[in-house]
Design a protein around this motif. Structure first.
Motif, mmCIF file in Angstrom:
data_model
loop_
_atom_site.group_PDB
_atom_site.id
_atom_site.type_symbol
_atom_site.label_atom_id
_atom_site.label_comp_id
_atom_site.label_asym_id
_atom_site.label_seq_id
_atom_site.Cartn_x
_atom_site.Cartn_y
_atom_site.Cartn_z
ATOM 1 N N MET A 66 0.829 -1.198 0.000
ATOM 2 C CA MET A 66 0.000 0.000 0.000
ATOM 3 C C MET A 66 0.867 1.253 0.000
ATOM 4 S SD MET A 66 -2.654 1.426 2.913
ATOM 5 C CE MET A 66 -3.711 -0.002 2.875
ATOM 6 N N LYS A 67 0.498 2.205 -0.856
ATOM 7 C CA LYS A 67 1.137 3.513 -0.836
ATOM 8 C C LYS A 67 0.136 4.535 -0.315
ATOM 9 C CE LYS A 67 4.414 2.668 -4.588
ATOM 10 N NZ LYS A 67 4.889 3.117 -5.933
ATOM 11 N N THR A 68 0.660 5.569 0.359
ATOM 12 C CA THR A 68 -0.230 6.565 0.953
ATOM 13 C C THR A 68 0.342 7.966 0.810
ATOM 14 O OG1 THR A 68 0.796 6.405 3.147
ATOM 15 C CG2 THR A 68 -1.037 4.898 2.680
ATOM 16 N N VAL A 69 -0.548 8.944 0.913
ATOM 17 C CA VAL A 69 -0.143 10.340 0.996
ATOM 18 C C VAL A 69 -1.082 11.029 1.982
ATOM 19 C CG1 VAL A 69 -1.581 11.032 -0.982
ATOM 20 C CG2 VAL A 69 0.381 12.441 -0.306
ATOM 21 N N LEU A 70 -0.505 11.823 2.875
ATOM 22 C CA LEU A 70 -1.274 12.509 3.914
ATOM 23 C C LEU A 70 -1.278 14.010 3.650
ATOM 24 C CD1 LEU A 70 -2.717 12.584 6.701
ATOM 25 C CD2 LEU A 70 -0.422 12.709 7.747
ATOM 26 N N HIS A 71 -2.451 14.603 3.656
ATOM 27 C CA HIS A 71 -2.611 16.049 3.516
ATOM 28 C C HIS A 71 -3.369 16.560 4.739
ATOM 29 C CE1 HIS A 71 -2.555 15.242 -1.093
ATOM 30 N NE2 HIS A 71 -1.331 15.502 -0.654
ATOM 31 N N LYS A 72 -2.654 17.104 5.707
ATOM 32 C CA LYS A 72 -3.303 17.643 6.898
ATOM 33 C C LYS A 72 -4.116 18.884 6.540
ATOM 34 C CE LYS A 72 -2.819 16.371 10.579
ATOM 35 N NZ LYS A 72 -3.673 15.385 11.320
ATOM 36 N N GLU A 106 -2.576 1.056 -4.465
ATOM 37 C CA GLU A 106 -1.874 -0.237 -4.479
ATOM 38 C C GLU A 106 -2.278 -1.072 -3.261
ATOM 39 O OE1 GLU A 106 2.312 0.012 -5.280
ATOM 40 O OE2 GLU A 106 2.019 1.307 -7.026
ATOM 41 N N THR A 107 -3.592 -1.152 -3.063
ATOM 42 C CA THR A 107 -4.173 -1.984 -2.008
ATOM 43 C C THR A 107 -5.536 -2.459 -2.468
ATOM 44 O OG1 THR A 107 -4.741 -2.092 0.347
ATOM 45 C CG2 THR A 107 -5.274 -0.049 -0.800
ATOM 46 N N ASP A 108 -6.014 -3.534 -1.864
ATOM 47 C CA ASP A 108 -7.330 -4.066 -2.208
ATOM 48 C C ASP A 108 -8.421 -3.580 -1.264
ATOM 49 O OD1 ASP A 108 -6.271 -5.582 -4.312
ATOM 50 O OD2 ASP A 108 -5.768 -7.243 -2.959
ATOM 51 N N SER A 109 -8.023 -3.201 -0.046
ATOM 52 C CA SER A 109 -9.010 -2.782 0.943
ATOM 53 C C SER A 109 -8.303 -2.074 2.091
ATOM 54 C CB SER A 109 -9.783 -3.992 1.489
ATOM 55 O OG SER A 109 -8.911 -4.854 2.211
ATOM 56 N N PHE A 110 -9.081 -1.440 2.944
ATOM 57 C CA PHE A 110 -8.527 -0.835 4.169
ATOM 58 C C PHE A 110 -9.630 -0.761 5.213
ATOM 59 C CE2 PHE A 110 -9.875 2.637 1.393
ATOM 60 C CZ PHE A 110 -10.676 3.405 2.231
ATOM 61 N N ASP A 111 -9.197 -0.620 6.467
ATOM 62 C CA ASP A 111 -10.117 -0.576 7.599
ATOM 63 C C ASP A 111 -10.187 0.821 8.180
ATOM 64 O OD1 ASP A 111 -10.539 -3.370 7.458
ATOM 65 O OD2 ASP A 111 -8.702 -3.718 8.626
ATOM 66 N N LEU A 112 -11.379 1.216 8.604
ATOM 67 C CA LEU A 112 -11.578 2.487 9.300
ATOM 68 C C LEU A 112 -12.148 2.221 10.677
ATOM 69 C CD1 LEU A 112 -12.984 5.867 8.208
ATOM 70 C CD2 LEU A 112 -14.236 4.605 9.972
ATOM 71 N N LYS A 113 -11.579 2.909 11.662
ATOM 72 C CA LYS A 113 -12.145 2.904 13.009
ATOM 73 C C LYS A 113 -12.384 4.343 13.424
ATOM 74 C CE LYS A 113 -11.504 1.502 17.807
ATOM 75 N NZ LYS A 113 -10.658 0.793 18.809
ATOM 76 N N SER A 114 -13.565 4.608 13.959
ATOM 77 C CA SER A 114 -13.927 5.953 14.379
ATOM 78 C C SER A 114 -13.651 6.128 15.875
ATOM 79 C CB SER A 114 -15.403 6.214 14.091
ATOM 80 O OG SER A 114 -15.734 7.542 14.386
ATOM 81 N N HIS A 115 -12.868 7.157 16.207
ATOM 82 C CA HIS A 115 -12.565 7.432 17.620
ATOM 83 C C HIS A 115 -13.628 8.308 18.268
ATOM 84 C CE1 HIS A 115 -8.692 5.492 17.434
ATOM 85 N NE2 HIS A 115 -8.328 6.243 16.404
#
Length: 242
Positions: free
Chosen positions: A1-7, A214-223
């Motif tokens: 998996m590749k990622t980019v973060l934009h705050k 470059e991933t098939d899925s991802f998980d989200l958890k809400s805080h």
């Protein structure tokens, strides 16, 4: 998996008095060569328009334009003869195609309107211009993502000329969900509308953006109680219509 973060606080910002706008990607006077687009997702503007003010008639062509109101009422007029009002709980789409003119105004004189303006490059050029809007209140789910846009006119939500899928999710604190990529090679740009969430170990807060590919899925958890927009799009610009 590749990622980019934009705050959220790294976005471009323009305050015109009547318009207060934050730009995730380069737009107008904000030009950042490292923030031109995410795949075929070209524009993600977070706009606040003062009471009674708005965008006068202006042209577009060969772009899929999606508006998602977050607060207040936005009046739309266009050269196709549409005169409508969109509000929180609606999703609007225009295929600009061979060319359209439209205007957008805050319908109310006593409160601002907040909405997301999103542009996606189409996979077909010079199509016949098209307009649609829907209410998503009947398809809204709790603690799970639900589809509001796809490439298929027969699917849930609005549709666009692109292999793109948009989902919204409203989550309570502690809720979790998994998103599975619809088309191989696509990526997802996550935009947090409210609250704090975690995606595969990356904490995201209000108005943060996070791209994954470059991933098939991802998980989200809400805080916390949260609301999240997912924009799945082709990553290769070869999928833009020529």
């Amino acid at each position: 998996m590749k990622t980019v973060l934009h705050k959220a606080d790294t976005r471009g910002h323009a305050d015109h008095g009547w318009l207060n706008s934050y730009h995730t990607f380069s737009f107008a006077a904000y030009q950042n060569p490292e923030r031109m687009h995410f795949g075929v997702l070209r524009v993600l503007n977070d706009d606040q328009v003062a009471p009674g003010k708005g965008f006068g008639s202006h042209p577009h062509d060969n772009m899929e334009i999606i508006s998602i109101p977050l607060e207040g009422d936005l009046e739309h007029k266009d050269s196709m003869g549409n005169v409508t009002t969109i509000k929180e709980g609606d999703v609007q789409v225009m295929s600009a195609g061979t060319g359209i003119f439209h205007s957008e105004y805050n319908k109310n004189d006593d409160k601002q309107v907040k909405f997301l303006q999103i542009w996606v490059f189409p996979n077909k050029r010079n199509v016949e211009p098209r307009y649609d809007q829907i209410s998503i209140r009947d398809i809204e789910k709790k603690n799970a993502f639900y589809q509001v846009l796809s490439p298929n006119p027969d699917d849930e939500g609005v549709w666009v000329h692109q292999d793109a899928w948009f989902h919204l999710g409203k989550f309570e604190a502690g809720a979790m969900d998994t998103y599975t990529i619809k088309k191989e090679g696509n990526g997802v740009y996550v935009f947090v509308l409210e609250g704090t969430v975690d995606i595969n170990g990356q904490q995201l807060e209000k108005r943060d953006g996070f791209g994954l590919w470059e991933t098939d899925s991802f998980d989200l958890k809400s805080h916390t109680d949260s609301r999240v927009l997912l924009m799945e799009v082709p990553m290769g610009l070869g999928s833009i219509g020529r």
